[in-house]
Design an enzyme around this catalytic site. Sequence first.
Site, PDB file in Angstrom:
ATOM      1  N   HIS A  97      -2.401  -4.210 -10.347  1.00 52.67           N
ATOM      2  CA  HIS A  97      -2.962  -2.861 -10.292  1.00 52.67           C
ATOM      3  C   HIS A  97      -3.728  -2.614  -8.997  1.00 52.67           C
ATOM      4  CE1 HIS A  97      -1.681  -1.825 -14.188  1.00 52.67           C
ATOM      5  NE2 HIS A  97      -2.693  -2.241 -14.902  1.00 52.67           N
ATOM      6  N   ALA A  98      -4.592  -3.567  -8.608  1.00 52.89           N
ATOM      7  CA  ALA A  98      -5.428  -3.355  -7.433  1.00 52.89           C
ATOM      8  C   ALA A  98      -4.585  -3.237  -6.168  1.00 52.89           C
ATOM      9  CB  ALA A  98      -6.445  -4.484  -7.294  1.00 52.89           C
TER      10      ALA A  98
END
Length: 423
Positions: A380-381
């Site tokens: 996600h990051a």
Amino acid sequence: MIVPLMEAVADTCGGKAGALGALLRAGLPVPDGFVVPFAAYLAAARDLDLGRFAGEPDDADAVRQTIEARSVHAAVADALGRALDDIGDPPVAVRSSAAGEDTGQESAAGQHESFLAVHGVSAVAEAVRACWASLFSPRAIAYRAASRAASRAASGRDGQPPDDLLMAVIVQRHLDAEISGVMFTPADPGDATRIEASWGLGPSIVEGRVTPDAYRVTEDGSVTRTVADKQKRLDRRGTRLVVRDVPSAARNQPALDDATAARLATLGAQIAAALGGPQDVEWAIADGRTWVLQARPVTAAPPPPTSPSGASGIPATTFAGTPGSHGTVTGTARIVRGPGDFARVRPGDILVCPFTDPAWTPLLRIAAGVVTETGGVLSHAAIVAREHAIPAVLGVPDVTNRLRDDTVVTVDGTSGTVTVAHA
């Protein structure tokens, strides 16, 4: 009040649920479930002026607390109980599906709440309410603000209007995955399918808490892989999630054999065809069967992997990792080991950290670059860093101890290197 997942569409159930509904209708393997649609959220929040809370942190915190404090309406709770009984009342995953989530413009990757191993109508109702409230979490607000700014810069017009603040919630049968991961289908003809995989449940990978194995499957089905040291895994124990050590014999064993990676790539092509474009797919293998947990358009393609042999000649003042997000930037290294260090990050700093789960997203609005000790290019990051055009290098072992605070470094997110200036 409740929509079977097979019937979900984006207009009433959000992008995430709409995509899963389309995959079910195409005959692809998605766990059974249902959706609490936008209408139920609007009924619960009917007396709140939601537009006023779109971007003001203090007001947003107030509305979040208001939603969290309210019981789910009895009619919704009754409908949840009946729907759970219809699928056998198993442990379930409860996941957000917001109006602006999982679109071609933005992923909102990890910005809203999701819960695994939830059991019983009371616990499910509580998780649904938490998903509703997560529209107004600091990280969701920061993500929307950055996305609106990017939209204004690109178009010269205001970005998302406040009436996009709608939240549906997906409830699906929980899978006790032996192996899980993420897959990016090819963006252009001739591109490879990119897959990341590790042991246990998927949050370890998507939250960047483990460095996964990485696979590339070309159009002709050939597979290349880089096997990581996978030290931890996440599993369900009753209604709890537990982190366990991976047995030493399995840490450096590939999570997937080449045949399974090739089958995943074929499944990815079917998903992309059903949804009409390149997809970012979360998948899991449970009891020997492969399942699709999520699919969303690829909003920003990752850099190509570097050749392992290319790292052998780098100088001692340069650290090598996985290219995570394109670009090069020079700035001051800021060592951040947890939320207690968040206030130390200043605009233009290089965020150097063990990992960046979605709770760290507000830092990506001010950091000029990101360097992590663990995590993969499809986490996600990393996705959010690419959407915000922040260079990122992932999986640099022990970098929080090898770099000193206030050191000037250059981060090259395309080559996957971090170089100390004037060392």
